[in-house]
Motif scaffolding. Structure first.
Motif, short mmCIF file in Angstrom:
data_model
loop_
_atom_site.label_atom_id
_atom_site.label_comp_id
_atom_site.label_asym_id
_atom_site.label_seq_id
_atom_site.Cartn_x
_atom_site.Cartn_y
_atom_site.Cartn_z
N TYR A 153 102.06 -10.28 -25.80
CA TYR A 153 101.27 -10.93 -24.17
C TYR A 153 101.02 -12.54 -23.99
O TYR A 153 101.52 -12.57 -25.73
CB TYR A 153 99.36 -10.70 -24.73
N TYR A 154 101.71 -12.98 -23.06
CA TYR A 154 101.75 -13.76 -22.70
C TYR A 154 100.56 -14.58 -21.57
O TYR A 154 100.31 -13.91 -20.75
CB TYR A 154 103.21 -14.22 -22.89
N ASN A 155 100.24 -15.83 -22.14
CA ASN A 155 98.86 -16.71 -20.93
C ASN A 155 100.03 -17.12 -20.11
O ASN A 155 100.38 -18.34 -19.88
CB ASN A 155 98.21 -17.16 -21.38
N LYS A 156 100.26 -16.48 -18.84
CA LYS A 156 100.91 -17.21 -17.82
C LYS A 156 100.46 -18.52 -16.95
O LYS A 156 101.79 -19.25 -16.50
CB LYS A 156 100.94 -16.08 -16.32
N TRP A 293 97.63 -12.94 -17.43
CA TRP A 293 98.25 -12.95 -18.25
C TRP A 293 99.51 -11.59 -18.12
O TRP A 293 98.85 -11.31 -17.08
CB TRP A 293 97.34 -11.99 -19.95
#
Length: 429
Positions: A153-156, A293
């Motif tokens: 999971y990544y924070n755009k 995200w």
């Protein structure tokens, strides 16, 4: 603390005196009342309650009492205590990595016969990986409700602020480390990291995909294991890369920082750029409004590999209402039943006919890259089906955690885990 496998040793002595749990209110004379035990957060409970309520509309002769015990540790203790007391839930939801002690003691009723006679379910409707995870000595014991794999999971917004491209579907270990380093920041220059690039639990279930994708193995024989093989070159190399994320690269919170605030909390509050987790966090993440995200696949190495996460509906052998319990399990795993749960975002259904359904691949719902969960299916592997696997995993986790946080060397951790797990391999039957 008494181990789960040991605590469940009394089950066979007590199942003869089992009694059904009393419902919270008196059912009508025409109704059969069964209990259904789960462990989940409020979003999970809401989804399963919707499933229960729809089932009772469809099958009014069966009343289902939903019991939710938040926290996996508390859930397992409650389940153990209920079985020991002779009052197990009629149906319970459990991960395939945790059901071994119950199956080994004949505390779970096999469902092969029910499935074969079902007019609405067919074995062919389900992913074989999920079915295999709940198959014990050739017999299907529980009905897999979902399947998942760990993803990143990544924070755009943090990627955008750093001027970094979003993770590619074919990124490698080297790309991952470089990205995590670029996203680890001490914003005010006081020597304390304010934003970490990555968060992950220091556990075998998180390290396993990296071992396999590096060509390593965890045990000497996946079907009939007798020992760990974490000291083999390919396995050790992968573990070294994993622990170096914290020890050398410092892109993961150290033990003090993790104790002060979990990586999950840091991600939720925008102070962690990437997090390795399964599908279970999606309902909570969909409430995030402060940033955007998405998800990316695990970075790969030599061969594609990931690990299965799957929960199954199990029926207690001591249940006095097995037929009614199967009616509920059967409905829950129809297309309609699994769709109810899929709408929460928590699960990737175990049914193949829902893989392309808008319920799962909703372009308007986050994560937008949900397809990576489906793309990972051919690469999914499982831990061995052993009665004592939970004890083996716990022994490895305890040592791996110390190595991950630099408290002991990796070689010492592997050696200690090998010694500690030996007795459980000898008791694996």
């Amino acid at each position: 603390m008494i181990r789960l496998a040991g605590m469940l040793g009394v089950i066979l002595l007590l199942t003869g005196a089992c009694m059904a749990l009393e419902p919270s209110s008196t059912p009508s004379p025409e109704q059969v009342s069964i209990t259904f035990l789960i462990s989940g957060d409020p979003a999970d409970e809401e989804a399963y309650r919707a499933l229960v309520e729809q089932f009772m509309v469809e099958v009014p002769a069966v009343r289902v009492e939903l019991l939710n015990i938040p926290g996996q540790g508390d859930f397992r203790r409650r389940l153990t205590a209920d079985f020991a007391a002779g009052t197990p839930p009629d149906v319970f939801l459990i991960n395939y990595r945790r059901y071994g002690p119950l199956v080994a003691r004949n505390a779970i009723a096999p469902i092969d016969g029910y499935l074969a006679q079902s007019a609405v379910l067919r074995r062919e409707d389900f992913y074989p990986q999920a079915l295999e995870a709940f198959t014990w000595r050739g017999e299907l014991m529980c009905m897999p409700q979902n399947m998942s794999s760990p993803v990143i999971y990544y924070n755009k917004d943090l990627f955008d602020a750093a001027g970094l491209p979003y993770p590619a579907n074919d990124w490698r270990w080297e790309d991952f480390v470089t990205t995590a380093q670029a996203l680890t920041r001490d914003w005010d220059g006081d020597g304390t990291i304010d934003q970490y690039g990555f968060g992950v639990e220091a556990t075998l279930v998180r390290a396993a995909p990296f071992i396999w994708m590096n060509g390593g193995e965890i045990v000497d024989d996946p079907t009939a294991p007798t020992a760990l093989t974490l000291s083999a070159p390919a396995s050790r190399e992968a573990l070294a890369w994993f622990v170096d994320l914290q020890n050398s690269h410092r892109v993961v919170p150290d033990a003090v920082a993790e104790a002060a605030e979990s990586s999950l909390s840091r991600f939720l509050h925008g102070r962690l750029a990437m997090l390795m987790e399964s599908r279970r966090v999606v309902p909570e993440f969909r409430r995030i409004e402060a940033f955007d995200w998405d998800v990316a696949p695990l970075p790969q190495r030599k061969v594609p590999a990931s690990i299965l996460h799957s929960d199954g509906f199990c029926i207690a052998a001591a249940s006095l209402h097995r037929e009614a319990a199967w009616q509920f399990v059967e409905f829950a795993n129809t297309r309609a039943g699994q769709s109810i749960l899929a709408r929460s975002g928590r699960t990737i259904p175990s049914r193949t006919d829902l893989a392309e359904d808008p319920t799962v691949l909703d372009p308007q719902a986050r994560p937008h890259n949900t397809r990576i969960f489906l793309d990972a299916v051919p690469t999914l592997r499982t831990f061995p089906a052993l009665a004592t696997w939970a004890d083996i995993e716990s022994a490895v986790d305890a040592e791996l955690k110390q190595a991950f946080y630099g408290q002991i060397s990796l070689d010492d951790a592997i050696a200690a885990a090998t010694v500690r797990s030996a007795e459980f391999f000898s008791q694996r039957e």
